[in-house]
Design a protein around this motif. Structure first.
Motif, PDB file in Angstrom:
ATOM      1  N   LEU A   1       8.084 -11.528  -0.165  1.00 45.79           N
ATOM      2  CA  LEU A   1       8.171 -10.450  -1.167  1.00 45.79           C
ATOM      3  C   LEU A   1       9.609 -10.272  -1.627  1.00 45.79           C
ATOM      4  CD1 LEU A   1       6.153  -7.188  -0.309  1.00 45.79           C
ATOM      5  CD2 LEU A   1       5.748  -8.851  -2.147  1.00 45.79           C
ATOM      6  N   ASP A   2      10.380 -11.352  -1.625  1.00 49.74           N
ATOM      7  CA  ASP A   2      11.796 -11.219  -1.997  1.00 49.74           C
ATOM      8  C   ASP A   2      11.922 -10.663  -3.415  1.00 49.74           C
ATOM      9  OD1 ASP A   2      12.284 -12.359   0.469  1.00 49.74           O
ATOM     10  OD2 ASP A   2      13.737 -13.817  -0.284  1.00 49.74           O
TER      11      ASP A   2
ATOM     12  N   CYS B   1       0.845  -1.209   0.000  1.00 54.78           N
ATOM     13  CA  CYS B   1       0.000   0.000   0.000  1.00 54.78           C
ATOM     14  C   CYS B   1       0.874   1.251   0.000  1.00 54.78           C
ATOM     15  CB  CYS B   1      -0.916   0.018   1.229  1.00 54.78           C
ATOM     16  SG  CYS B   1      -2.183  -1.244   1.181  1.00 54.78           S
ATOM     17  N   GLU B   2       1.941   1.217   0.780  1.00 59.18           N
ATOM     18  CA  GLU B   2       2.824   2.390   0.828  1.00 59.18           C
ATOM     19  C   GLU B   2       3.573   2.565  -0.500  1.00 59.18           C
ATOM     20  OE1 GLU B   2       5.214   2.562   4.387  1.00 59.18           O
ATOM     21  OE2 GLU B   2       3.416   2.799   5.631  1.00 59.18           O
ATOM     22  N   LEU B   3       3.973   1.468  -1.096  1.00 58.79           N
ATOM     23  CA  LEU B   3       4.611   1.547  -2.423  1.00 58.79           C
ATOM     24  C   LEU B   3       3.664   2.214  -3.421  1.00 58.79           C
ATOM     25  CD1 LEU B   3       6.888   0.689  -4.456  1.00 58.79           C
ATOM     26  CD2 LEU B   3       5.675  -1.497  -4.702  1.00 58.79           C
ATOM     27  N   ALA B   4       2.379   1.914  -3.288  1.00 57.23           N
ATOM     28  CA  ALA B   4       1.381   2.483  -4.201  1.00 57.23           C
ATOM     29  C   ALA B   4       1.015   3.918  -3.842  1.00 57.23           C
ATOM     30  CB  ALA B   4       0.118   1.616  -4.181  1.00 57.23           C
TER      31      ALA B   4
ATOM     32  N   LEU C   1      12.400  -2.954  -0.178  1.00 56.53           N
ATOM     33  CA  LEU C   1      11.342  -1.986   0.133  1.00 56.53           C
ATOM     34  C   LEU C   1      11.362  -1.678   1.622  1.00 56.53           C
ATOM     35  CD1 LEU C   1       8.556  -3.666  -2.061  1.00 56.53           C
ATOM     36  CD2 LEU C   1       9.733  -1.500  -2.536  1.00 56.53           C
ATOM     37  N   PRO C   2      11.062  -0.429   1.990  1.00 56.04           N
ATOM     38  CA  PRO C   2      11.133  -0.065   3.416  1.00 56.04           C
ATOM     39  C   PRO C   2      10.028  -0.719   4.238  1.00 56.04           C
ATOM     40  CG  PRO C   2      10.323   1.774   2.079  1.00 56.04           C
ATOM     41  CD  PRO C   2      10.704   0.697   1.127  1.00 56.04           C
TER      42      PRO C   2
ATOM     43  N   ARG D   1       9.677  -0.449 -11.058  1.00 52.19           N
ATOM     44  CA  ARG D   1      10.943  -1.105 -10.710  1.00 52.19           C
ATOM     45  C   ARG D   1      10.711  -2.240  -9.711  1.00 52.19           C
ATOM     46  NH1 ARG D   1      12.915   4.250 -11.184  1.00 52.19           N
ATOM     47  NH2 ARG D   1      12.390   4.685  -8.998  1.00 52.19           N
ATOM     48  N   ALA D   2       9.854  -1.997  -8.709  1.00 54.00           N
ATOM     49  CA  ALA D   2       9.603  -3.029  -7.691  1.00 54.00           C
ATOM     50  C   ALA D   2       8.947  -4.254  -8.309  1.00 54.00           C
ATOM     51  CB  ALA D   2       8.721  -2.459  -6.566  1.00 54.00           C
ATOM     52  N   VAL D   3       7.992  -4.032  -9.208  1.00 44.18           N
ATOM     53  CA  VAL D   3       7.322  -5.174  -9.854  1.00 44.18           C
ATOM     54  C   VAL D   3       8.332  -5.963 -10.690  1.00 44.18           C
ATOM     55  CG1 VAL D   3       5.636  -5.794 -11.644  1.00 44.18           C
ATOM     56  CG2 VAL D   3       4.989  -4.218  -9.809  1.00 44.18           C
ATOM     57  N   ALA D   4       9.193  -5.262 -11.394  1.00 43.13           N
ATOM     58  CA  ALA D   4      10.202  -5.962 -12.210  1.00 43.13           C
ATOM     59  C   ALA D   4      11.140  -6.777 -11.312  1.00 43.13           C
ATOM     60  CB  ALA D   4      10.984  -4.949 -13.043  1.00 43.13           C
TER      61      ALA D   4
END
Ligand code: BDR
Ligand code: CA
Length: 265
Positions: free
Chosen positions: A89-90, A55-58, A94-95, A218-221
């Motif tokens: 979630l490896d 949620c925070e990433l979004a 992400l923070p 980038r995170a999804v990739a």
């Protein structure tokens, strides 16, 4: 048309993450009333934390996230770190989340929301083992008639299983819960492995995610780079299957999919 109201029940999981990101990025189509975490790919303390990380990433830290059941209804939890890594979630770095976890139990939130909203206006989107949904249905059978639809990822028909030669992970982890859900009488749409193994992130598609050059892209990739190895090795497929995003994609663009009405026991 006003957006469709959904509750996402989830065990993130990289593919759960993409499903959640797609829903949160589609406010014209979907209103996410809440995200309920369940034990599955990794234990509950990690799935509820991962839900908040996403949620925070979004950029949607006002999303309500609830923790639910930490074990299946009648058996020991089986997890899938061999697919999703130690954290579930490896891949990307992400923070830790700073947004709060809601105090209320996920099962209570599901029951209260279905009772509070107009009948037939809330869709449940289970992306993990069906424990939270089944416990809610057992505790409050009146909610079954109030559900607009259940759109879930689980099961396999012609496709071989991904946790045993026959079984798909979400159904395998809590079959007693699946029995309750499939017998509840609400309209159900299922995205089994037969569908989700067609939703592959090829290297070209993953490059397109990365080339968005946004934190989410980038995170999804990075997530996909990590979790594609399991399916490449097991099925010889061209990339990672986006299992759970088929649920949110179906809600946004149902004509991408076809299927038939059948009995499931
Ligand atoms: C399902 O199991 C999990 O590993 C994925 O997140 C998905 O929900 C696929 O079988
Ligand atoms: Ca999942």
């Amino acid at each position: 048309m006003s957006p469709r109201k959904i509750i996402i029940d989830t065990d993130p999981g990289q593919d759960d993450a993409v499903a959640i990101l797609l829903a949160l990025a589609s406010p014209d189509d979907l209103e996410v009333l809440g995200i309920t975490a369940v034990a599955g790919n990794v234990p509950l303390p990690l799935t509820q934390k991962n839900a908040r990380i996403i949620c925070e990433l979004a950029g949607k830290s006002d999303t309500l996230v609830f923790a639910g059941c930490d074990a299946p209804m009648a058996r020991k939890l089986v997890t899938a770190e061999h697919v999703h890594g130690k954290t579930g979630l490896d891949g990307p770095t992400l923070p830790d989340p700073t947004m709060p976890l809601q105090d209320e139990h996920a099962v209570d939130f599901i029951i209260e929301t279905l009772r509070a909203q107009d009948e037939g206006t809330v869709t449940l989107c289970p992306l993990g083992p069906l424990t939270n949904i089944a416990v809610a249905l057992n505790r409050a059978p009146d909610i079954a008639d109030r559900i607009q639809e259940i759109v879930l990822m689980g099961g396999a028909y012609f496709e071989v299983g991904n946790i045993t030669p026959a079984a798909e992970f979400n159904i395998y982890v809590d079959p007693e819960a699946a029995k309750v859900v499939f017998a509840c009488g609400a309209p159900i749409t299922v995205m089994p492995l037969d569908v989700t193994h067609k939703a592959l992130v090829t290297s070209e598609r993953n490059a397109a995610f990365r080339d968005l050059d946004t934190p989410v892209g980038r995170a999804v990739a990075d997530m996909t780079d990590f979790f594609e190895r399991f399916d490449k090795e097991k099925y010889g497929s061209a990339g990672a299957p986006l299992h759970d995003p088929c649920v949110t994609a179906y809600l946004i663009q149902p004509d991408l999919f076809s299927g038939r009405h059948i009995n499931v026991e």
